[in-house]
Motif scaffolding. Structure first.
Motif, mmCIF file in Angstrom:
data_model
loop_
_atom_site.group_PDB
_atom_site.id
_atom_site.type_symbol
_atom_site.label_atom_id
_atom_site.label_comp_id
_atom_site.label_asym_id
_atom_site.label_seq_id
_atom_site.Cartn_x
_atom_site.Cartn_y
_atom_site.Cartn_z
ATOM 1 N N LEU A 1 0.826 -1.203 0.000
ATOM 2 C CA LEU A 1 0.000 0.000 0.000
ATOM 3 C C LEU A 1 0.862 1.255 0.000
ATOM 4 O O LEU A 1 0.563 2.230 -0.703
ATOM 5 N N LEU A 2 1.928 1.248 0.781
ATOM 6 C CA LEU A 2 2.793 2.427 0.858
ATOM 7 C C LEU A 2 3.503 2.683 -0.465
ATOM 8 O O LEU A 2 3.616 3.839 -0.909
ATOM 9 N N VAL A 3 3.992 1.632 -1.100
ATOM 10 C CA VAL A 3 4.663 1.798 -2.386
ATOM 11 C C VAL A 3 3.671 2.304 -3.435
ATOM 12 O O VAL A 3 3.948 3.256 -4.181
ATOM 13 N N TYR A 4 2.521 1.675 -3.500
ATOM 14 C CA TYR A 4 1.497 2.074 -4.474
ATOM 15 C C TYR A 4 1.092 3.533 -4.277
ATOM 16 O O TYR A 4 1.104 4.336 -5.225
ATOM 17 N N THR A 5 0.743 3.896 -3.055
ATOM 18 C CA THR A 5 0.281 5.257 -2.782
ATOM 19 C C THR A 5 1.369 6.279 -3.062
ATOM 20 O O THR A 5 1.107 7.334 -3.659
ATOM 21 N N GLY A 6 2.575 5.970 -2.638
ATOM 22 C CA GLY A 6 3.665 6.909 -2.851
ATOM 23 C C GLY A 6 3.892 7.215 -4.317
ATOM 24 O O GLY A 6 4.092 8.377 -4.703
ATOM 25 N N ILE A 7 3.838 6.198 -5.160
ATOM 26 C CA ILE A 7 4.074 6.408 -6.590
ATOM 27 C C ILE A 7 2.904 7.150 -7.233
ATOM 28 O O ILE A 7 3.108 8.043 -8.072
ATOM 29 N N VAL A 8 1.671 6.818 -6.856
ATOM 30 C CA VAL A 8 0.512 7.534 -7.406
ATOM 31 C C VAL A 8 0.600 9.024 -7.081
ATOM 32 O O VAL A 8 0.409 9.889 -7.945
ATOM 33 N N VAL A 9 0.890 9.335 -5.821
ATOM 34 C CA VAL A 9 0.979 10.735 -5.408
ATOM 35 C C VAL A 9 2.148 11.421 -6.096
ATOM 36 O O VAL A 9 2.032 12.560 -6.576
ATOM 37 N N LEU A 10 3.279 10.741 -6.167
ATOM 38 C CA LEU A 10 4.467 11.327 -6.797
ATOM 39 C C LEU A 10 4.203 11.649 -8.264
ATOM 40 O O LEU A 10 4.532 12.746 -8.744
ATOM 41 N N LEU A 11 3.604 10.711 -8.994
ATOM 42 C CA LEU A 11 3.332 10.941 -10.410
ATOM 43 C C LEU A 11 2.296 12.046 -10.612
ATOM 44 O O LEU A 11 2.378 12.822 -11.566
ATOM 45 N N ALA A 12 1.318 12.128 -9.710
ATOM 46 C CA ALA A 12 0.283 13.154 -9.847
ATOM 47 C C ALA A 12 0.844 14.548 -9.597
ATOM 48 O O ALA A 12 0.556 15.495 -10.341
ATOM 49 N N LEU A 13 1.655 14.695 -8.554
ATOM 50 C CA LEU A 13 2.143 16.017 -8.172
ATOM 51 C C LEU A 13 3.368 16.457 -8.970
ATOM 52 O O LEU A 13 3.616 17.654 -9.120
ATOM 53 N N CYS A 14 4.143 15.503 -9.450
ATOM 54 C CA CYS A 14 5.406 15.838 -10.108
ATOM 55 C C CYS A 14 5.333 15.762 -11.620
ATOM 56 O O CYS A 14 6.362 15.800 -12.293
ATOM 57 N N ALA A 15 4.138 15.621 -12.166
ATOM 58 C CA ALA A 15 3.972 15.646 -13.619
ATOM 59 C C ALA A 15 3.681 17.069 -14.064
ATOM 60 O O ALA A 15 3.076 17.863 -13.332
ATOM 61 N N SER A 16 4.091 17.392 -15.262
ATOM 62 C CA SER A 16 3.898 18.746 -15.787
ATOM 63 C C SER A 16 2.588 18.877 -16.555
ATOM 64 O O SER A 16 2.446 19.751 -17.404
#
Length: 395
Positions: A323-338
């Protein structure tokens, strides 16, 4: 009782446990759709058109009807190609239109409705497994009353992706590795963020191998016996997980003639890319150069801080690694995409484990108080969803 009968009984029991959560979810979504219908009618618009035939919905139905290869060239030189849209939802729309009297848009709407219920059930199953049934109920209701929850009923891919991701994570948590890998592969055919599901499967599998090795070392040369074929199923699940996303990305590269990085070029035509959050940071900073835009900037800062706090709370509450890996990547891709910044709230919809700390807190409250909170937020979310979709809406 045969093994088949045992499994059927288990599924019926699981559905009975999830029934209150699913009914609550359906009630919240019905309220949202009613508010949308009334608001749209007052403005002379069609609520159904807003749900099925605007923004990305049109691109998905275009792929379903005409296939890939369509693109729009803009005056500024950007090229919007439908290769940016992953194929599972269009495939299902085409299937729905082929087997019944539905249009592609109708099929997309039906797929989203069914997928949203499957997603709600998957979220319940994960939360119940990690915590308990009451937390599962609260997690589903919180996911339903998110301000952008109306997207769950649109002919978009968020609900389909969340359903596949949630059930893949549940399969990981319960040791069903082949199922987890298969669902991860399907999630990878749904959205680019399918990478997060694959990473979760891999992280959990590697951790499981490490635990087995550690136990074997602690208990002697032979170690405790493992289930027959467990290692093979785990490896198979790992091999299956990336096939969907990798297969589509490689196909796009072959189709465009640009090789393995061809999909990145397609996304660049939409001005989408991963810049580590630089573009988003500039967008937020610009809000503070004037008033009242500064209020929106402050709200964005608070929102990001809340996301970080909820993730840290999940770490402190010892959420499973998957869950932590999944959530972290979803949030990272959402916030760090242009990408377009207005789409970021809906891109965070699949990050449902962020809601688990809130669900635990809500579950500890008295039933009357918890119900009052959920009902109040549900009404606010329904009104906001109707206003949002009749305005700027989700691109």
């Amino acid at each position: 009782m045969t093994d088949l009968e045992t499994r059927a009984a288990g599924r019926r029991g699981a559905l009975r446990r999830a029934a209150p959560a699913l009914l609550g979810y359906a009630a919240v979504r019905a309220l949202g759709l009613l508010a949308l219908a009334l608001w749209s009618a007052a403005r002379g618009k069609s609520a159904y058109t807003l749900l099925t035939a605007r923004w990305d919905s049109l691109w998905y139905t275009g792929v379903a009807e005409l296939g890939y290869g369509y693109e729009v060239r803009l005056p500024d030189g950007d090229v919007h190609s439908n290769l940016a849209f992953f194929p599972l939802l269009p495939w299902l729309e085409r299937l729905g239109a082929a087997v019944g009297p539905l249009s592609y848009a109708d099929a997309g709407f039906v797929v989203s409705l069914l997928a949203s219920l499957a997603a709600a059930w998957g979220i319940f199953a994960v939360a119940e497994h990690v915590y308990d049934r009451r937390v599962g109920l609260c997690a589903v209701l919180l996911w339903a009353v998110l301000p952008v929850g109306v997207v769950q009923s649109m002919a978009y891919s968020e609900s389909l992706f969340t359903a596949l991701a949630a059930w893949s994570l549940y399969a990981v948590l319960t040791g069903r590795w082949v199922t987890a890998g298969t669902l991860a592969a399907l999630a990878g055919l749904t959205r680019p963020v399918g990478l997060a599901v694959t990473a979760a499967v891999w992280a959990a599998a590697v951790a499981a191998f490490a635990r087995d090795h550690s136990r074997a070392g602690a208990d002697g040369a032979h170690g405790p016996p493992s289930a027959p074929g467990e290692d093979a199923r785990r490896v198979l699940g790992m091999l299956l997980a990336p096939l969907g996303a990798a297969g589509y990305v490689l196909w796009v590269g072959h189709r465009t003639g640009d090789g393995p990085l061809g999909y990145l070029d397609v996304q660049a035509g939409w001005r989408n890319g991963f810049d580590g959050g630089a573009a988003f940071a500039r967008f937020v900073a610009e809000k503070f150069t004037s008033f009242p835009a500064a209020l929106a900037g402050a709200a964005l800062v608070v929102g990001v801080a809340l996301l970080v706090r909820l993730y840290v709370a999940g770490v402190r509450q010892r959420q499973p690694l998957a869950l932590l890996v999944y959530t972290g990547i979803v949030v990272l891709l959402a916030l760090c995409a242009s990408s377009y910044f207005g789409s970021k709230p809906r891109l965070l919809l699949p990050a449902f484990p962020l809601l688990l700390p809130l669900a635990r807190a809500l579950a500890r409250a008295r039933t009357s108080r918890a119900a009052a909170v959920v009902c109040g937020v549900a009404v606010a979310a329904a009104v906001y969803g109707a206003f949002w979709l009749n305005g700027s809406g989700p691109p």
